[in-house]
Write a protein that holds these residues in place. Structure first.
Motif, PDB file in Angstrom:
ATOM      1  N   LYS A   1     -35.156  20.807 -37.484  1.00  0.00           N
ATOM      2  CA  LYS A   1     -34.499  21.955 -38.119  1.00  0.00           C
ATOM      3  C   LYS A   1     -33.367  21.525 -39.048  1.00  0.00           C
ATOM      4  CE  LYS A   1     -31.539  25.325 -36.504  1.00  0.00           C
ATOM      5  NZ  LYS A   1     -30.899  25.966 -35.428  1.00  0.00           N
ATOM      6  N   ASN A   2     -32.695  20.440 -38.699  1.00  0.00           N
ATOM      7  CA  ASN A   2     -31.542  19.993 -39.481  1.00  0.00           C
ATOM      8  C   ASN A   2     -31.911  19.141 -40.691  1.00  0.00           C
ATOM      9  OD1 ASN A   2     -29.718  21.330 -37.864  1.00  0.00           O
ATOM     10  ND2 ASN A   2     -29.473  19.619 -36.472  1.00  0.00           N
ATOM     11  N   ARG A   3     -33.197  18.854 -40.860  1.00  0.00           N
ATOM     12  CA  ARG A   3     -33.607  18.143 -42.070  1.00  0.00           C
ATOM     13  C   ARG A   3     -33.359  19.045 -43.275  1.00  0.00           C
ATOM     14  NH1 ARG A   3     -39.472  15.358 -40.928  1.00  0.00           N
ATOM     15  NH2 ARG A   3     -38.677  13.547 -39.834  1.00  0.00           N
TER      16      ARG A   3
ATOM     17  N   ARG B   1     -36.936  17.906 -25.866  1.00  0.00           N
ATOM     18  CA  ARG B   1     -37.539  18.992 -26.651  1.00  0.00           C
ATOM     19  C   ARG B   1     -36.499  19.669 -27.544  1.00  0.00           C
ATOM     20  NH1 ARG B   1     -42.319  22.026 -25.903  1.00  0.00           N
ATOM     21  NH2 ARG B   1     -42.627  20.972 -23.915  1.00  0.00           N
ATOM     22  N   GLN B   2     -35.322  19.972 -26.984  1.00  0.00           N
ATOM     23  CA  GLN B   2     -34.273  20.624 -27.764  1.00  0.00           C
ATOM     24  C   GLN B   2     -33.737  19.684 -28.855  1.00  0.00           C
ATOM     25  OE1 GLN B   2     -31.236  22.541 -25.407  1.00  0.00           O
ATOM     26  NE2 GLN B   2     -29.943  22.933 -27.189  1.00  0.00           N
ATOM     27  N   HIS B   3     -33.544  18.409 -28.509  1.00  0.00           N
ATOM     28  CA  HIS B   3     -33.088  17.429 -29.510  1.00  0.00           C
ATOM     29  C   HIS B   3     -34.100  17.319 -30.650  1.00  0.00           C
ATOM     30  CE1 HIS B   3     -29.488  15.548 -27.785  1.00  0.00           C
ATOM     31  NE2 HIS B   3     -30.051  15.661 -26.595  1.00  0.00           N
ATOM     32  N   PHE B   4     -35.392  17.303 -30.295  1.00  0.00           N
ATOM     33  CA  PHE B   4     -36.452  17.145 -31.293  1.00  0.00           C
ATOM     34  C   PHE B   4     -36.468  18.330 -32.256  1.00  0.00           C
ATOM     35  CE2 PHE B   4     -40.971  17.240 -32.647  1.00  0.00           C
ATOM     36  CZ  PHE B   4     -41.066  15.959 -33.159  1.00  0.00           C
ATOM     37  N   HIS B   5     -36.386  19.542 -31.704  1.00  0.00           N
ATOM     38  CA  HIS B   5     -36.381  20.734 -32.562  1.00  0.00           C
ATOM     39  C   HIS B   5     -35.127  20.785 -33.436  1.00  0.00           C
ATOM     40  CE1 HIS B   5     -40.102  22.221 -31.070  1.00  0.00           C
ATOM     41  NE2 HIS B   5     -39.670  22.273 -29.832  1.00  0.00           N
TER      42      HIS B   5
ATOM     43  N   GLU C   1     -33.886  21.261 -46.447  1.00  0.00           N
ATOM     44  CA  GLU C   1     -35.037  22.097 -46.813  1.00  0.00           C
ATOM     45  C   GLU C   1     -35.914  21.427 -47.866  1.00  0.00           C
ATOM     46  OE1 GLU C   1     -37.314  25.356 -46.065  1.00  0.00           O
ATOM     47  OE2 GLU C   1     -35.378  25.015 -45.105  1.00  0.00           O
ATOM     48  N   TRP C   2     -35.301  20.767 -48.832  1.00  0.00           N
ATOM     49  CA  TRP C   2     -36.092  20.124 -49.887  1.00  0.00           C
ATOM     50  C   TRP C   2     -37.002  19.052 -49.329  1.00  0.00           C
ATOM     51  CZ3 TRP C   2     -35.744  14.926 -50.720  1.00  0.00           C
ATOM     52  CH2 TRP C   2     -34.596  14.270 -50.239  1.00  0.00           C
ATOM     53  N   ARG C   3     -36.563  18.347 -48.264  1.00  0.00           N
ATOM     54  CA  ARG C   3     -37.414  17.304 -47.672  1.00  0.00           C
ATOM     55  C   ARG C   3     -38.656  17.915 -47.033  1.00  0.00           C
ATOM     56  NH1 ARG C   3     -33.954  13.278 -44.020  1.00  0.00           N
ATOM     57  NH2 ARG C   3     -36.038  12.798 -43.233  1.00  0.00           N
ATOM     58  N   ARG C   4     -38.508  19.112 -46.474  1.00  0.00           N
ATOM     59  CA  ARG C   4     -39.661  19.756 -45.825  1.00  0.00           C
ATOM     60  C   ARG C   4     -40.744  20.105 -46.836  1.00  0.00           C
ATOM     61  NH1 ARG C   4     -36.655  24.130 -41.977  1.00  0.00           N
ATOM     62  NH2 ARG C   4     -34.861  22.838 -41.607  1.00  0.00           N
ATOM     63  N   TRP C   5     -40.334  20.464 -48.051  1.00  0.00           N
ATOM     64  CA  TRP C   5     -41.294  20.902 -49.058  1.00  0.00           C
ATOM     65  C   TRP C   5     -41.754  19.796 -49.979  1.00  0.00           C
ATOM     66  CZ3 TRP C   5     -43.654  25.403 -48.670  1.00  0.00           C
ATOM     67  CH2 TRP C   5     -43.038  26.416 -47.902  1.00  0.00           C
ATOM     68  N   LEU C   6     -40.883  18.844 -50.283  1.00  0.00           N
ATOM     69  CA  LEU C   6     -41.203  17.853 -51.317  1.00  0.00           C
ATOM     70  C   LEU C   6     -41.657  16.505 -50.786  1.00  0.00           C
ATOM     71  CD1 LEU C   6     -38.250  18.575 -53.775  1.00  0.00           C
ATOM     72  CD2 LEU C   6     -40.562  19.536 -53.779  1.00  0.00           C
TER      73      LEU C   6
END
Length: 198
Positions: free
Chosen positions: A187-189, A179-183, A191-196
């Motif tokens: 989180k470490n992706r 769970r911690q590794h997954f989060h 920011e632009w990848r999260r939106w685009l």
């Protein structure tokens, strides 16, 4: 749950494709006013057809990308983290974590390991075997070289600690759960990848 998440992915792809196809079309419309290129003018004359075609191409590309190695983190109750060299750590409903090496010819006896806590150091996976694992009585820890696809097993924590000290690997008390590794991975992706991207 699986169907709902897939629908959300498709919805996001549709929205992103609409935005990207519109940006491409608007760019060509602006370009058509400042250039004499005939191909630009012919596209502008068939705006809707061009927009639909561009939308389709971008949608297919984004759909394929959303299931690519580094982007695919699972769907429904099945979650996974790409850990390099084509390998994943997988989890079902944040209950059971397991590792199934792509080359299982190197495995001591089985095709997957049920693991509790783990840590990755460079190209080395260090993991504690779960109490639920069928081969638990034979070893408690594994070290797997992701690049070379080779295993080392350890019968107890002391044996693992000695090996870890000699090879500059993390100690067992530095391991943590999926769970911690997954989060952390999400989180470490960037920011632009999260939106685009989907």
């Amino acid at each position: 749950m699986f169907g709902l998440e897939l629908l959300l992915i498709i919805r996001n792809i549709f929205l992103l494709s609409s935005i990207y196809a519109t940006i491409v079309l608007v760019t060509l419309l602006i370009l058509s006013k400042t250039t004499t290129w005939h191909w630009v003018k012919s596209i502008v004359n068939k705006k809707l057809r061009f927009w639909l075609f561009t939308h389709l191409v971008i949608s297919v590309g984004l759909f394929i990308y959303s299931f690519s190695y580094w982007q695919n983190t699972g769907i429904g109750g099945h979650s996974q983290i790409p850990i390099g060299y084509g390998e994943y750590i997988q989890n079902e409903d944040f209950e059971m974590t397991y590792f199934s090496p792509s080359d299982n010819s190197a495995l001591p006896t089985q095709t997957e390991f049920a693991i509790d806590n783990y840590k990755i150091s460079g190209n080395i996976l260090c993991a504690e075997i779960s109490d639920d694992h069928a081969e638990k009585e034979k070893y408690d820890f594994i070290v797997y070289n992701l690049e070379n696809k080779t295993f080392t097993t350890f019968s107890d924590s002391q044996e693992y600690s000695n090996y870890a000290k000699n090879h500059s690997l993390p100690m067992a008390d530095e391991f943590y759960d999926f769970r911690q590794h997954f989060h952390e991975y999400l989180k470490n992706r960037p920011e632009w990848r999260r939106w685009l991207l989907p």
